[in-house]
Design a protein around this motif. Structure first.
Motif, PDB file in Angstrom:
ATOM      1  N   ASP A 138      37.779  51.698 -40.581  1.00  0.00           N
ATOM      2  CA  ASP A 138      38.277  50.374 -40.203  1.00  0.00           C
ATOM      3  C   ASP A 138      38.227  49.503 -41.456  1.00  0.00           C
ATOM      4  OD1 ASP A 138      38.744  47.798 -39.275  1.00  0.00           O
ATOM      5  OD2 ASP A 138      37.607  48.088 -37.420  1.00  0.00           O
ATOM      6  N   LYS A 139      39.369  49.274 -42.075  1.00  0.00           N
ATOM      7  CA  LYS A 139      39.414  48.610 -43.367  1.00  0.00           C
ATOM      8  C   LYS A 139      39.068  47.135 -43.302  1.00  0.00           C
ATOM      9  CE  LYS A 139      40.233  52.392 -45.387  1.00  0.00           C
ATOM     10  NZ  LYS A 139      39.090  53.040 -46.092  1.00  0.00           N
ATOM     11  N   ARG A 140      38.850  46.611 -42.104  1.00  0.00           N
ATOM     12  CA  ARG A 140      38.376  45.231 -41.990  1.00  0.00           C
ATOM     13  C   ARG A 140      36.891  45.135 -42.353  1.00  0.00           C
ATOM     14  NH1 ARG A 140      40.063  43.970 -35.996  1.00  0.00           N
ATOM     15  NH2 ARG A 140      38.965  45.977 -35.835  1.00  0.00           N
ATOM     16  N   HIS A 187      34.244  55.877 -48.593  1.00  0.00           N
ATOM     17  CA  HIS A 187      35.113  54.950 -47.860  1.00  0.00           C
ATOM     18  C   HIS A 187      35.515  53.727 -48.677  1.00  0.00           C
ATOM     19  CE1 HIS A 187      35.026  56.949 -43.945  1.00  0.00           C
ATOM     20  NE2 HIS A 187      33.787  57.272 -44.233  1.00  0.00           N
ATOM     21  N   GLY A 188      35.179  53.711 -49.962  1.00  0.00           N
ATOM     22  CA  GLY A 188      35.561  52.584 -50.811  1.00  0.00           C
ATOM     23  C   GLY A 188      34.897  51.284 -50.426  1.00  0.00           C
ATOM     24  N   LEU A 189      33.644  51.358 -49.962  1.00  0.00           N
ATOM     25  CA  LEU A 189      32.922  50.176 -49.500  1.00  0.00           C
ATOM     26  C   LEU A 189      31.963  49.664 -50.570  1.00  0.00           C
ATOM     27  CD1 LEU A 189      32.142  51.467 -45.912  1.00  0.00           C
ATOM     28  CD2 LEU A 189      33.592  49.501 -46.451  1.00  0.00           C
ATOM     29  N   VAL A 190      31.885  48.359 -50.688  1.00  0.00           N
ATOM     30  CA  VAL A 190      30.938  47.702 -51.579  1.00  0.00           C
ATOM     31  C   VAL A 190      29.543  47.791 -50.962  1.00  0.00           C
ATOM     32  CG1 VAL A 190      30.321  45.470 -52.596  1.00  0.00           C
ATOM     33  CG2 VAL A 190      32.734  46.152 -52.424  1.00  0.00           C
ATOM     34  N   ASP A 230      42.534  37.134 -38.420  1.00  0.00           N
ATOM     35  CA  ASP A 230      42.892  38.044 -39.508  1.00  0.00           C
ATOM     36  C   ASP A 230      42.276  37.654 -40.847  1.00  0.00           C
ATOM     37  OD1 ASP A 230      44.415  39.548 -37.792  1.00  0.00           O
ATOM     38  OD2 ASP A 230      46.312  38.559 -38.296  1.00  0.00           O
ATOM     39  N   ARG A 231      41.707  36.461 -40.922  1.00  0.00           N
ATOM     40  CA  ARG A 231      41.076  36.045 -42.177  1.00  0.00           C
ATOM     41  C   ARG A 231      39.696  36.654 -42.366  1.00  0.00           C
ATOM     42  NH1 ARG A 231      41.705  29.646 -41.301  1.00  0.00           N
ATOM     43  NH2 ARG A 231      41.229  30.351 -39.172  1.00  0.00           N
ATOM     44  N   LEU A 232      39.134  37.212 -41.319  1.00  0.00           N
ATOM     45  CA  LEU A 232      37.749  37.667 -41.357  1.00  0.00           C
ATOM     46  C   LEU A 232      37.640  39.116 -41.803  1.00  0.00           C
ATOM     47  CD1 LEU A 232      36.471  36.095 -38.009  1.00  0.00           C
ATOM     48  CD2 LEU A 232      36.501  35.079 -40.309  1.00  0.00           C
ATOM     49  N   ARG A 233      36.608  39.386 -42.578  1.00  0.00           N
ATOM     50  CA  ARG A 233      36.245  40.742 -42.972  1.00  0.00           C
ATOM     51  C   ARG A 233      34.762  40.940 -42.667  1.00  0.00           C
ATOM     52  NH1 ARG A 233      40.882  40.617 -42.896  1.00  0.00           N
ATOM     53  NH2 ARG A 233      42.419  41.466 -44.359  1.00  0.00           N
ATOM     54  N   GLY A 234      34.386  42.179 -42.329  1.00  0.00           N
ATOM     55  CA  GLY A 234      33.050  42.436 -41.842  1.00  0.00           C
ATOM     56  C   GLY A 234      32.165  43.207 -42.796  1.00  0.00           C
ATOM     57  N   SER A 235      30.876  43.171 -42.508  1.00  0.00           N
ATOM     58  CA  SER A 235      29.854  43.941 -43.225  1.00  0.00           C
ATOM     59  C   SER A 235      29.236  44.940 -42.254  1.00  0.00           C
ATOM     60  CB  SER A 235      28.749  43.015 -43.746  1.00  0.00           C
ATOM     61  OG  SER A 235      29.267  41.980 -44.547  1.00  0.00           O
ATOM     62  N   ILE A 236      29.033  46.153 -42.702  1.00  0.00           N
ATOM     63  CA  ILE A 236      28.391  47.176 -41.884  1.00  0.00           C
ATOM     64  C   ILE A 236      26.884  47.071 -42.081  1.00  0.00           C
ATOM     65  CG2 ILE A 236      28.149  49.641 -41.427  1.00  0.00           C
ATOM     66  CD1 ILE A 236      30.978  50.035 -42.511  1.00  0.00           C
ATOM     67  N   ASN A 237      26.181  46.676 -41.027  1.00  0.00           N
ATOM     68  CA  ASN A 237      24.724  46.664 -41.064  1.00  0.00           C
ATOM     69  C   ASN A 237      24.211  48.083 -40.857  1.00  0.00           C
ATOM     70  OD1 ASN A 237      23.468  43.615 -40.777  1.00  0.00           O
ATOM     71  ND2 ASN A 237      25.567  43.768 -40.010  1.00  0.00           N
ATOM     72  N   LEU A 278      37.703  42.967 -55.856  1.00  0.00           N
ATOM     73  CA  LEU A 278      36.560  43.763 -55.417  1.00  0.00           C
ATOM     74  C   LEU A 278      36.759  44.299 -54.004  1.00  0.00           C
ATOM     75  CD1 LEU A 278      33.624  44.782 -55.752  1.00  0.00           C
ATOM     76  CD2 LEU A 278      32.877  42.549 -54.883  1.00  0.00           C
ATOM     77  N   TYR A 279      37.200  43.438 -53.098  1.00  0.00           N
ATOM     78  CA  TYR A 279      37.310  43.809 -51.686  1.00  0.00           C
ATOM     79  C   TYR A 279      38.710  44.276 -51.286  1.00  0.00           C
ATOM     80  CZ  TYR A 279      32.724  41.635 -51.049  1.00  0.00           C
ATOM     81  OH  TYR A 279      31.385  41.335 -51.122  1.00  0.00           O
ATOM     82  N   LYS A 280      39.575  44.415 -52.282  1.00  0.00           N
ATOM     83  CA  LYS A 280      40.938  44.940 -52.050  1.00  0.00           C
ATOM     84  C   LYS A 280      41.704  44.062 -51.061  1.00  0.00           C
ATOM     85  CE  LYS A 280      39.427  49.738 -52.854  1.00  0.00           C
ATOM     86  NZ  LYS A 280      37.989  49.420 -52.998  1.00  0.00           N
ATOM     87  N   LEU A 281      41.671  42.759 -51.337  1.00  0.00           N
ATOM     88  CA  LEU A 281      42.375  41.769 -50.529  1.00  0.00           C
ATOM     89  C   LEU A 281      43.642  41.314 -51.259  1.00  0.00           C
ATOM     90  CD1 LEU A 281      39.260  39.666 -49.472  1.00  0.00           C
ATOM     91  CD2 LEU A 281      40.478  41.355 -48.079  1.00  0.00           C
ATOM     92  N   PRO A 282      44.628  40.804 -50.531  1.00  0.00           N
ATOM     93  CA  PRO A 282      45.872  40.372 -51.179  1.00  0.00           C
ATOM     94  C   PRO A 282      45.627  39.268 -52.199  1.00  0.00           C
ATOM     95  CG  PRO A 282      46.158  40.518 -48.798  1.00  0.00           C
ATOM     96  CD  PRO A 282      44.690  40.662 -49.060  1.00  0.00           C
ATOM     97  N   PRO A 283      46.429  39.216 -53.256  1.00  0.00           N
ATOM     98  CA  PRO A 283      46.284  38.120 -54.228  1.00  0.00           C
ATOM     99  C   PRO A 283      46.681  36.798 -53.600  1.00  0.00           C
ATOM    100  CG  PRO A 283      48.255  39.411 -54.680  1.00  0.00           C
ATOM    101  CD  PRO A 283      47.514  40.143 -53.596  1.00  0.00           C
TER     102      PRO A 283
END
Length: 358
Positions: A151-153, A182-185, A125-132, A351-356
């Motif tokens: 997929d918000k991950r 989609h709110g993606l960086v 659950d700590r991992l977040r992905g990048s869309i290639n 930036l990535y909308k992660l919990p504080p």
């Protein structure tokens, strides 16, 4: 035992596949046969990197496989000892953006994205992905972003620094539309300059050695920054956020000063640019820390960070498992705790909308 009690967010971890066959379940039989017979047919740099094939010599998983291919080893070697609350996976596959066959490039990107989801994001659950994406075809890229964007991950879209056109060119607008939707960086990771269909890595031509290529990274990012600003990307897409990775940090301040100065004298040429370049940078752009320059005079370090609003714009990156990895313990001199928290956690969380941080 943890080396540092303060948790962090690491925005640049290069996960990998143990072998090319790992993505075969996500490819059509046509491409499986092609790769089995001919290999991936992806271009590579014609000179040596550092370390062991560009990686840390201690990054090989004990269970076998290439560096970065084992989640268990990543946990033992990096995530757990450094209290990484969240890790943004950037992978090793954006070379697909260098090939002329856009259908093959699209298939490779989709396969790697699905592999990342199933074998990495689903398992920690700590991992977040990048869309290639196959950035050489904007419509196919937008389609891939929309396929995975719910997929918000997946928190960002990843492209290499090497590109046929600077990223502010209107050619890329469909990609930015999908990112905003989609709110993606949108993240530019240095790499692939001068490879495949991408043009020369410098304004003076091709280089002979890796160290020259490394020194020229600022040229690449300078071109992309100016392109974003003067093509009016942030006026068309005011909520788009752009990250620059692995091109250094300290050069940004004098470059923004130059852009602001030139804009004052030439802004009649781009009337849609209604704010100064430095204002657009501050509102829409970010930079990751690795490899951060060490100033010859330690007293200069903090003022240079202040000059790029590091407490808002700078994101900590380790670049694990590459040879020039930056340790969270050693990469920075001692900073004020609140300032450090912004760089090592809060900026990325916002930036990535992660919990504080708890």
């Amino acid at each position: 035992m943890s080396v540092d009690k303060r948790s962090i967010i690491d925005v640049d971890i290069h996960h990998n596949t143990p072998n090319v066959q790992a993505i075969f379940p996500y490819l059509s039989q046509v491409y499986r046969d092609q790769i089995s017979e001919w290999g991936l047919l992806l271009p590579s740099y014609p000179f040596m990197n550092g370390g062991k094939w560009g990686r840390r010599v201690d990054a090989d998983p004990p269970e076998g496989g290439s560096p970065g291919s084992s989640l268990e080893h990543l946990r033992r070697h990096h995530l757990d000892p450094f209290n990484v609350d969240y890790a943004i996976l950037t992978g090793e596959f954006y070379t697909a953006g260098t090939i002329a066959d856009v259908h093959y490039a699209s298939a490779l990107c989709s396969a790697y994205n699905d592999y990342t989801r199933d074998h990495w994001l689903d398992k920690d659950d700590r991992l977040r992905g990048s869309i290639n994406i196959p950035k050489q075809h904007a419509q196919m890229s937008a389609q891939e972003i929309r396929r995975l964007g719910n997929d918000k991950r997946f928190v960002q879209v990843l492209v290499p620094g090497g590109a046929e056109k600077p990223y502010g060119n209107p050619f890329y607008d469909p990609i930015f539309e999908a990112c905003v939707e989609h709110g993606l960086v949108f993240t530019i990771h240095i790499g692939n300059e001068g490879q495949g269909i991408n043009p020369s890595p410098t304004g003076a031509g091709y280089v002979s050695y890796y160290i020259e290529s490394r020194a020229a990274r600022t040229q690449t990012m300078m071109a992309h920054i100016a392109s974003f600003i003067f093509n009016g990307v942030f006026e068309k897409f005011p909520t788009l956020k752009v990250v620059m990775q692995e091109s250094g940090v300290m050069w940004i301040a004098p470059y923004l000063w130059k852009l602001d100065q030139d804009w004052k004298g030439l802004r009649y040429q781009t009337p849609w640019v209604v704010k100064s370049p430095s204002e657009y940078f501050r509102s829409n752009m970010y930079v990751s820390s690795q490899p951060i320059e060490i100033t010859p005079d330690p007293a200069m370090f903090k003022p240079m960070l202040d000059a790029i609003w590091a407490d808002e714009k700078l994101l900590f990156a380790s670049d694990y498992p590459h040879w020039d990895f930056d340790s969270p313990r050693l990469a920075f001199p001692k900073l004020d705790p609140a300032y450090r928290q912004r760089i090592f956690y809060d900026n990325a969380a916002e930036l990535y909308k992660l919990p504080p941080r708890l």
